[in-house]
Design a protein around this motif. Structure first.
Motif, PDB file in Angstrom:
ATOM      1  N   THR A 133       0.831  -1.207   0.000  1.00 26.19           N
ATOM      2  CA  THR A 133       0.000   0.000   0.000  1.00 26.19           C
ATOM      3  C   THR A 133       0.864   1.256   0.000  1.00 26.19           C
ATOM      4  O   THR A 133       0.532   2.250  -0.654  1.00 26.19           O
ATOM      5  CB  THR A 133      -0.931   0.013   1.222  1.00 26.19           C
ATOM      6  OG1 THR A 133      -0.149  -0.186   2.418  1.00 26.19           O
ATOM      7  CG2 THR A 133      -1.980  -1.074   1.120  1.00 26.19           C
ATOM      8  N   ASP A 136       2.421   1.580  -3.501  1.00 26.29           N
ATOM      9  CA  ASP A 136       1.430   2.118  -4.438  1.00 26.29           C
ATOM     10  C   ASP A 136       1.251   3.619  -4.255  1.00 26.29           C
ATOM     11  O   ASP A 136       1.103   4.377  -5.227  1.00 26.29           O
ATOM     12  CB  ASP A 136       0.085   1.418  -4.240  1.00 26.29           C
ATOM     13  CG  ASP A 136       0.128  -0.053  -4.667  1.00 26.29           C
ATOM     14  OD1 ASP A 136       1.048  -0.407  -5.417  1.00 26.29           O
ATOM     15  OD2 ASP A 136      -0.747  -0.817  -4.227  1.00 26.29           O
ATOM     16  N   SER A 137       1.284   4.057  -2.999  1.00 22.06           N
ATOM     17  CA  SER A 137       1.135   5.481  -2.720  1.00 22.06           C
ATOM     18  C   SER A 137       2.325   6.274  -3.256  1.00 22.06           C
ATOM     19  O   SER A 137       2.160   7.333  -3.874  1.00 22.06           O
ATOM     20  CB  SER A 137       0.990   5.700  -1.209  1.00 22.06           C
ATOM     21  OG  SER A 137       0.911   7.078  -0.901  1.00 22.06           O
ATOM     22  N   LEU A 139       4.343   5.407  -5.651  1.00 22.51           N
ATOM     23  CA  LEU A 139       4.387   5.367  -7.113  1.00 22.51           C
ATOM     24  C   LEU A 139       3.574   6.500  -7.730  1.00 22.51           C
ATOM     25  O   LEU A 139       3.832   6.905  -8.871  1.00 22.51           O
ATOM     26  CB  LEU A 139       3.872   4.016  -7.621  1.00 22.51           C
ATOM     27  CG  LEU A 139       4.844   2.841  -7.520  1.00 22.51           C
ATOM     28  CD1 LEU A 139       4.168   1.547  -7.930  1.00 22.51           C
ATOM     29  CD2 LEU A 139       6.087   3.087  -8.374  1.00 22.51           C
ATOM     30  N   GLN A 140       2.624   7.025  -6.977  1.00 21.75           N
ATOM     31  CA  GLN A 140       1.868   8.179  -7.462  1.00 21.75           C
ATOM     32  C   GLN A 140       2.750   9.421  -7.555  1.00 21.75           C
ATOM     33  O   GLN A 140       2.409  10.387  -8.246  1.00 21.75           O
ATOM     34  CB  GLN A 140       0.670   8.456  -6.540  1.00 21.75           C
ATOM     35  CG  GLN A 140      -0.310   7.299  -6.420  1.00 21.75           C
ATOM     36  CD  GLN A 140      -0.826   6.841  -7.767  1.00 21.75           C
ATOM     37  OE1 GLN A 140      -1.306   7.654  -8.558  1.00 21.75           O
ATOM     38  NE2 GLN A 140      -0.723   5.541  -8.039  1.00 21.75           N
ATOM     39  N   LEU A 141       3.888   9.388  -6.851  1.00 19.02           N
ATOM     40  CA  LEU A 141       4.814  10.513  -6.840  1.00 19.02           C
ATOM     41  C   LEU A 141       6.029  10.251  -7.730  1.00 19.02           C
ATOM     42  O   LEU A 141       7.036  10.952  -7.645  1.00 19.02           O
ATOM     43  CB  LEU A 141       5.302  10.784  -5.407  1.00 19.02           C
ATOM     44  CG  LEU A 141       4.216  10.932  -4.339  1.00 19.02           C
ATOM     45  CD1 LEU A 141       4.857  11.154  -2.975  1.00 19.02           C
ATOM     46  CD2 LEU A 141       3.275  12.071  -4.689  1.00 19.02           C
ATOM     47  N   THR A 142       5.945   9.221  -8.561  1.00 19.09           N
ATOM     48  CA  THR A 142       7.073   8.814  -9.392  1.00 19.09           C
ATOM     49  C   THR A 142       6.690   8.827 -10.862  1.00 19.09           C
ATOM     50  O   THR A 142       5.616   8.360 -11.235  1.00 19.09           O
ATOM     51  CB  THR A 142       7.544   7.395  -9.002  1.00 19.09           C
ATOM     52  OG1 THR A 142       7.845   7.359  -7.608  1.00 19.09           O
ATOM     53  CG2 THR A 142       8.772   6.993  -9.796  1.00 19.09           C
ATOM     54  N   LYS A 146       4.863  12.837 -15.271  1.00 24.12           N
ATOM     55  CA  LYS A 146       3.950  13.563 -14.388  1.00 24.12           C
ATOM     56  C   LYS A 146       4.442  14.980 -14.087  1.00 24.12           C
ATOM     57  O   LYS A 146       3.867  15.679 -13.255  1.00 24.12           O
ATOM     58  CB  LYS A 146       3.774  12.786 -13.079  1.00 24.12           C
ATOM     59  CG  LYS A 146       3.179  11.399 -13.267  1.00 24.12           C
ATOM     60  CD  LYS A 146       3.107  10.627 -11.961  1.00 24.12           C
ATOM     61  CE  LYS A 146       2.547   9.232 -12.186  1.00 24.12           C
ATOM     62  NZ  LYS A 146       2.492   8.438 -10.944  1.00 24.12           N
ATOM     63  N   ASP A 158       1.961  16.824 -11.407  1.00 21.26           N
ATOM     64  CA  ASP A 158       0.646  16.221 -11.193  1.00 21.26           C
ATOM     65  C   ASP A 158       0.319  16.114  -9.709  1.00 21.26           C
ATOM     66  O   ASP A 158      -0.848  16.089  -9.328  1.00 21.26           O
ATOM     67  CB  ASP A 158       0.593  14.824 -11.823  1.00 21.26           C
ATOM     68  CG  ASP A 158       0.526  14.877 -13.338  1.00 21.26           C
ATOM     69  OD1 ASP A 158       0.469  15.996 -13.892  1.00 21.26           O
ATOM     70  OD2 ASP A 158       0.537  13.806 -13.972  1.00 21.26           O
ATOM     71  N   HIS A 159       1.368  16.038  -8.893  1.00 23.77           N
ATOM     72  CA  HIS A 159       1.185  15.990  -7.438  1.00 23.77           C
ATOM     73  C   HIS A 159       2.230  16.899  -6.807  1.00 23.77           C
ATOM     74  O   HIS A 159       3.406  16.847  -7.174  1.00 23.77           O
ATOM     75  CB  HIS A 159       1.342  14.562  -6.916  1.00 23.77           C
ATOM     76  CG  HIS A 159       0.866  14.378  -5.510  1.00 23.77           C
ATOM     77  ND1 HIS A 159       1.550  14.905  -4.416  1.00 23.77           N
ATOM     78  CD2 HIS A 159      -0.220  13.737  -5.007  1.00 23.77           C
ATOM     79  CE1 HIS A 159       0.899  14.594  -3.309  1.00 23.77           C
ATOM     80  NE2 HIS A 159      -0.177  13.887  -3.633  1.00 23.77           N
ATOM     81  N   ILE A 162       5.777  15.491  -5.593  1.00 25.94           N
ATOM     82  CA  ILE A 162       6.765  14.872  -6.486  1.00 25.94           C
ATOM     83  C   ILE A 162       8.105  15.576  -6.266  1.00 25.94           C
ATOM     84  O   ILE A 162       8.181  16.810  -6.242  1.00 25.94           O
ATOM     85  CB  ILE A 162       6.333  14.981  -7.955  1.00 25.94           C
ATOM     86  CG1 ILE A 162       5.131  14.064  -8.205  1.00 25.94           C
ATOM     87  CG2 ILE A 162       7.480  14.614  -8.886  1.00 25.94           C
ATOM     88  CD1 ILE A 162       4.572  14.175  -9.610  1.00 25.94           C
TER      89      ILE A 162
END
Length: 338
Positions: A133, A136-137, A139-142, A146, A158-159, A162
């Protein structure tokens, strides 16, 4: 995957054959960007105020790209400041990072820092165990896809969390800029090195021969320095990436492995690649490609090199506790001195 700390200091040695005309050979060396630098060049007289020009360039690079300087542009951007207008240095490094990211199937990725920190990669630290988990979290910053630069020169992410880190490419870029600085001062024959990354132009006019560089054996011990290869370098850049000081030995096979990270899956993998040396027309691209080759599966590395005539490479692989294997492209091999 990426290697997380580049141990290039002392990894690539360069040397100049004996001189018979000392007044035509000039050297400037010092400490910058957390490492050493050496500039060797041939000219009738020393370049006026070269040290001042070099120091000014290092200052500008740090102000733009240093993650260790809280007031740098990249540090502000990493803290979420969307008002920063990036300069030409940042833009060039960013665009080349995008290019090599795509060329290497995303194995070169300057946004992987959050995952690196979570795992606690280091020469002696054990890997932290993190749950899927959390992976996965993170990876949203990778992902370089993005991040972009808009028409106003602002970095758009995108975030907001990052994190950009160009340490695996900035030294190579600086080498290119130092070479351009010498060319602007009418110097045509030089060898510039920053922390093991280098560029050579022209020849050593004192010896009337090409510049000669040596690649260290990563398994050497003590002060007994040995080279795996000695090559000539003319109008080319060279960068070496290695994490051979961070290896772990498989208790069953005795093979040395280095831990690298796959930025697509967020999972650490084992690699036998101890070092990667890359030749290219620019050091910024050689630097980035060397980093990627440390991370990619060997089969993929060979395929990309076969399809990329602008790059030549020399890879050092671990086969057992006390032995190594090497792989080199034909173009690299043609430069090796017998």
């Amino acid at each position: 995957m990426m290697d997380f700390k580049k141990f290039s200091l002392g990894f690539v040695a360069f040397f100049i054959l004996g001189s018979c005309s000392k007044d035509q050979s000039h050297v400037l060396s010092g400490f910058a960007l957390g490492t050493t630098y050496t500039i060797k060049y041939n000219a009738p007289i020393p370049v006026n105020d070269l040290e001042i020009q070099v120091d000014s360039l290092f200052f500008k690079i740090n102000r733009s790209l240093s993650t260790y300087l809280p007031t740098s542009d990249i540090s502000k951007i990493n803290r979420g400041d969307a008002t920063v207008v990036v300069d030409a240095y940042f833009r060039e490094v960013f665009e080349v990072s995008k290019k090599i990211n795509q060329l290497t199937n995303r194995y070169f990725d300057p946004t992987v820092g959050n995952l690196v920190n979570a795992y606690g990669f280091g020469p002696e630290k054990p890997l932290n165990t993190i749950q899927q988990t959390q992976i996965d979290s993170l990876l949203q910053l990778t992902g370089m896809h993005k991040v972009r630069i808009n028409n106003d020169g602002n970095v758009v992410k995108d975030h907001p969390f990052i994190y950009l880190d160009f340490n695996a490419i900035a030294k190579g870029y600086t080498v290119d800029l130092l070479g351009e600085l010498l060319s602007q001062n009418s110097v045509d024959n030089y060898l510039v090195e920053v922390g093991g990354e280098l560029v050579a132009r022209g020849e050593n006019r004192i010896t009337q021969k090409p510049w000669t560089v040596g690649i260290d054996n990563p398994l050497q011990k003590g002060d007994n320095r040995t080279y795996l290869a000695v090559i000539t370098l003319t109008n080319k850049a060279m960068a070496t990436s290695g994490n051979y000081r961070k290896y772990r030995i498989d208790s069953q096979t005795g093979t040395r492995y280095v831990h690298t990270l796959n930025p697509m899956t967020g999972m650490p993998v084992k690699s036998r690649v101890l070092s990667a040396t890359v030749l290219a027309s620019s050091c910024i691209e050689a630097d980035a490609m060397a980093t990627a080759l440390m991370a990619m599966p060997l089969k993929m590395s060979k395929k990309i090199l076969e399809q990329s005539p602008d790059f030549e490479a020399f890879l050092v692989l671990s086969s057992s506790t006390n032995s190594i294997e090497t792989y080199s492209t034909p173009g690299f091999q043609s430069l090796v001195l017998n």
